[in-house]
Scaffold this motif. Sequence first.
Motif, PDB file in Angstrom:
ATOM      1  N   GLU A 788      43.749  35.196 -30.388  1.00  0.00           N
ATOM      2  CA  GLU A 788      44.141  36.446 -31.034  1.00  0.00           C
ATOM      3  C   GLU A 788      42.956  37.340 -31.354  1.00  0.00           C
ATOM      4  OE1 GLU A 788      46.832  35.822 -34.259  1.00  0.00           O
ATOM      5  OE2 GLU A 788      48.276  34.707 -33.035  1.00  0.00           O
ATOM      6  N   ASP A 789      41.873  37.181 -30.577  1.00  0.00           N
ATOM      7  CA  ASP A 789      40.775  38.152 -30.616  1.00  0.00           C
ATOM      8  C   ASP A 789      41.099  39.191 -29.543  1.00  0.00           C
ATOM      9  OD1 ASP A 789      38.449  39.564 -30.809  1.00  0.00           O
ATOM     10  OD2 ASP A 789      37.112  37.924 -30.203  1.00  0.00           O
ATOM     11  N   LEU A 790      42.058  40.058 -29.849  1.00  0.00           N
ATOM     12  CA  LEU A 790      42.760  40.823 -28.822  1.00  0.00           C
ATOM     13  C   LEU A 790      41.909  41.899 -28.171  1.00  0.00           C
ATOM     14  CD1 LEU A 790      46.196  41.122 -30.654  1.00  0.00           C
ATOM     15  CD2 LEU A 790      45.457  39.406 -28.989  1.00  0.00           C
ATOM     16  N   VAL A 791      41.175  42.666 -28.953  1.00  0.00           N
ATOM     17  CA  VAL A 791      40.397  43.777 -28.390  1.00  0.00           C
ATOM     18  C   VAL A 791      39.335  43.239 -27.430  1.00  0.00           C
ATOM     19  CG1 VAL A 791      38.839  45.678 -28.913  1.00  0.00           C
ATOM     20  CG2 VAL A 791      40.829  45.260 -30.379  1.00  0.00           C
ATOM     21  N   ALA A 792      38.588  42.223 -27.854  1.00  0.00           N
ATOM     22  CA  ALA A 792      37.556  41.640 -26.989  1.00  0.00           C
ATOM     23  C   ALA A 792      38.181  41.025 -25.744  1.00  0.00           C
ATOM     24  CB  ALA A 792      36.771  40.578 -27.754  1.00  0.00           C
TER      25      ALA A 792
END
Length: 949
Positions: A788-792
Motif C-alpha cells: 500500500e505504498d501506492l504512489v511509489a
Amino acid sequence: MNRRHDGRPGDVLCFGPFSLFVAARLLKRADETIPLGGRALDVLIALAERAGETVSYDELISTAWPSVTVDESNLRVQIASLRKALGGEDGGRYISNVAGRGYCFVAPVSRSTERLPIAESERPRKLPPPLGRMVGRDDVVRAVSEQLLTARFVSIVGPGGIGKTTVVVSVAHALLGGFSGAVSFVDLSALTNPQLVPTAVASALGLILQSPDPFGSLVSFLGDKKILLVLDNCEHVIESTAVLAERVVSEAPQVHILATSREALRVEGERVHLLYSLDCPPDQVGLTAAEVLKFPAAQLFMERAAASGYSVALGDEEAPIVANICRRLDGIALAIELAASHAGSLGIRGIAELLDNRFSLLWHGRRTALPRHQTLHAMLDWSYNLLPEHERAILRRLSVFVGDFTFEAASAIAYAAEPDEEGSTGAFENLLAKSLISTTPVHGPTYYRLLDTTRAYAKAKLAGRGELDHVARRHANFFSDFLRDDELVQSRFGEWDLSGYASHIGNVRAALEWAFSDDGDVSIGVELAAWAAPLFVGLSLLEECARWCERALACLEDAARGTRQEMILQEALALSAMYTSGNSEQVRAAIERGLAIEEKFGDRRHKLQLLYGLYRLLMRLGDFRGALDTVRKAAAFAEDAQDQAGLVVADFMLGACYHFMGDQSAAQFHDERGMTRAANTGTVIPNFFGFDYRIYAPISLARTLWLRGFADQARQLAKTAIDGAAHDNPLSMCVALAYGSAVFVWSGDFDMAAEYAERLVKYSDRYSMEPYRAAGDGLKGTIAIAREDLVAGVDLLRSAIGTLSAGRPNHQLTPFAGALAEGLHMIGQVEEALITVDGAISRAHDCGSTFDLPELLRVKAQILAAIPRYGSGPAINCLSEAIQVGRKQSALALELRSTMSLARLLAQEGQRDQAGHELGLVLNRFTEGFQTRDLKLARALLDDLLTSS
C-alpha cells in the motif's frame, strides 16, 4: 560453500579407481577431474567418511542443505548425480539405498594424507608459470609490485626482447595471494584487429559480450571485483587497449592493470615503469671472472651457454670477452640468450669473432647510440645466418603461426616440402635448442611458439622470398582440416567445454584474415569459417563468430549453397546474432535457411539445434503459439531419433511454453519429466541457444507449482534455483531473479521478494542489462502496491512498463500492467485502471501468454465494482470467468484469489451462505501453503462468513 566434515584437512579417501580430496573438495579418477556440484560433493564426503554405515536421510540433507528445509526428492537428485559420476549403472556398487533409513557407501575406502599438486589445486589456469630462475630482475619485480598496489595501473615499457613478459609474469605470481588467485593473463599478440581487444579480455575472464558497447559491458562485469588484469604485448593494438585501460581504472575501483608495451599507453592513471637492459660489465681492463659475473647480463649469458652444452667455467682469460659480448648486445636479454645458445658449438671466442665479422660495419662508432630494436634485429639477422639453409626454411615457415602451435601443426606446414622427415624433426629440435622456438607449458599436449621479435623477423624473410602466400595457404588448409576432423569441436553447439582449444584461436583468426584478403583464397575461408564457427561459439566469441559467418555466407558461390557448410554457417550466425545484434529478422532467416538445408542432409544434431533456436527466438518475440508448435516438432524429432539430451531440453522448453500459455498441468508434467530424465540420462545436455536448463527449468517449475497450489514446494525450489545460479553468469542470475522472485511476491513474502528485486537491480545495473533493470523496478513497484505504498508503486510500474514496451515483447508486461491497474484503482484513478487492465488482457490474448489471465480478470472485476455505471453484476460475471479460466488452467492458486473476491461481492449482496460455500470448496482442495498470505486471508474470510451466517 565450504562445510565442515569430520576428516582431517589433508585426507584423501580412496575407493575403486577414485580419489576424493576432502579439503580441496575434488574427486579424481586417475589424473582426470570428475566434475561435481557442491551439494553432491557434500553428500559424497559424508557417505565416504562413514563407509559401511547407514547415514540417514535427515543427516545427509542437513549436511548438504544446512539451515534450509528441502524435500527428500532433492537428495535423490544428488544421489543420482553421484551414481552417474561414479560410472553410470556401476555407480550403484558404491552407494546403496537402505529403504526407509538412508544411504550407505558400500565400497571399501582407504584413507591417506596427501596434498593435491599445486599445479591443479592452486595455480590459476590463465597465468603462465614463472621461470625457474630469473636473472637480474628481482629489484624490478619488487618495485613494480609496490607501484601496482599503490597506483593500480602500471605499464612496463621497453624494446622487444628486453624481458617485459618475464617480469609481469613474476609480478603476477608474487601478488597472487593478495588477489586471492584472481589474476588473469591476456596475451594480445595473437590479435590482428584492435576492435577485438575487449572481446579477448572478456573471453579470458569468461564473459560473453552481448552489448553494442563492449568496453562498457566489460567494465560493468569487472565492477567491484578485486582482480589483477595482465595485458601483455599491447603495442600493436595500443589505442584500443588504452581506451579499455582508462575506463577500467576509472570505473572499476578494485581492478589493477599490469601492461607491457613498446610504448606508453598515455592515458589517465598510468604509471610507466621503463624496463632497461640488463646491467653489463664495464669496458675496463683487467676484469676478473668473479667481477664480470656480478652483472646480470653476464650471469644470463653463462647460464644460457651452459644450457647449450658449454661446460667450462668462466675463467679470467675469457671474462673480458663475455663482458664485451654483453655490452655489444646492449644487455638485451633475448639477444644475449640467442648469442649464448651457440656457445656449445662455437665457444665464447667463436661467438665474439662472428660478432666482429658480421656487424663491424653496423656498429662502428655508434655502439652506445644504436637503437635497441635495430640491435635486436641485427642479432636476429646474425643468428639466422648461422643456421643451415634447411633450418632457415623451417624457421621462415613457422613464422606463419600466431601464438601457440603444436608439433603436429608445425610438421604439416613447415615440413611439407621437406623430403627428409627425420632431418626436419632434427631441425625443429635444433631451433628449439637455439632458443628460436620456445615451449609453452600448458595442461595436455606441448605447445610451441616463436618469440614475437623472432616471428616478425622470420616472417619478413618469408615474404622477401615470395613464399608467404604459399605457406599461409598451407596454414589455413591445416586448421580447416584440423577443426573439421575434431569430433568435439564439430559436436552440437554447447555440448562440450572447448576452452582447451583456446590456444588455437590466434592461428584460426590469422588464417581467416589471410583467406579473405586480396591475396587469399575465399573458398578456403568459407570452409574454415564453417569449421571454426563451433570453436568461436564455444569460447564465447560471438561477435567474431557472427562477423566471419556473415563474410563467408556473402562469399558463397552458387555451387556451395545448400551444403552442410552453409547449414553450419547459418546456424552459427543465428546463435551468435541472437545475442549480439538482436536482429530478429536476420536470426529467423538464418534458422529457416539452415532448417531447409538440413532436410537434405538429415543431420539430427543440427536440426534439433536449429529448432530449439527458433523456439528461443519465438519466445523472445512473444509468439508463444509458434514457439509451442516448434518445440513440439523438435520433441517428436528427438523421440524418433532417440536423442536423450534433445528430449530433456524439449521437456523443459515445453514446460516453460505451457506455463506461459496457461496450461499448468502440462507444464508441471514436462518440467518434472525433464528433471527425471536429466538425473537418469548419461548423456551430456548441451546449452541450446543460451537455454541454461539448470536455471530455466526449476524456475519454470517453481512458478507452475505455485499456480497449481503447491506454494511450499514452489518457494523452496525457487530459492534453490536462485541460490544456485552462477554469480559469474549475469544472464542466468538475472533470469533466476526476474522470474523466480514472482513466487515470493505471489506468496506474500514481500521481504524476501524485495531482497531479490534489489539484487536484480544491482546485477542488471552492473552488466548494463536494461530489460532486467526494468523488471527489477517492476517487481519493486508490485511489492510497493501490495504494501500500500501506492504512489511509489505506480511510478515504478509505469517506468518499468515504459522501458519493457519499448523493446521486444516481454513475459512480464501483463503481470506488471495488472499490478499497475490495481494500484491505480486503489488511488481512485479507476478509469485509467480499467483502460490499463483491458490493454493487458488484450495483450495476453494476442500473444497467447495467458498464464495470468485469471488474475487480470480478477483485477478488472474489482475495478468494475468500483465504477457506479457498472455495478456488481458485470464484476460478478468477470469473476466467474476468472474462476473458470483458472480452473481450466489447473491454476488453483488463482482460482482461490478470484473466489475470494467473488465471496466478498456475494457477501455484500447478502449471499453470505453461498459465498462461504464457494470459498470452502476451493480452500479445502489445498494440501500445503497454509502460512502463505492468500491462504491466511482465505481462512479468515471463510471463518467470518461462517460465523456471521
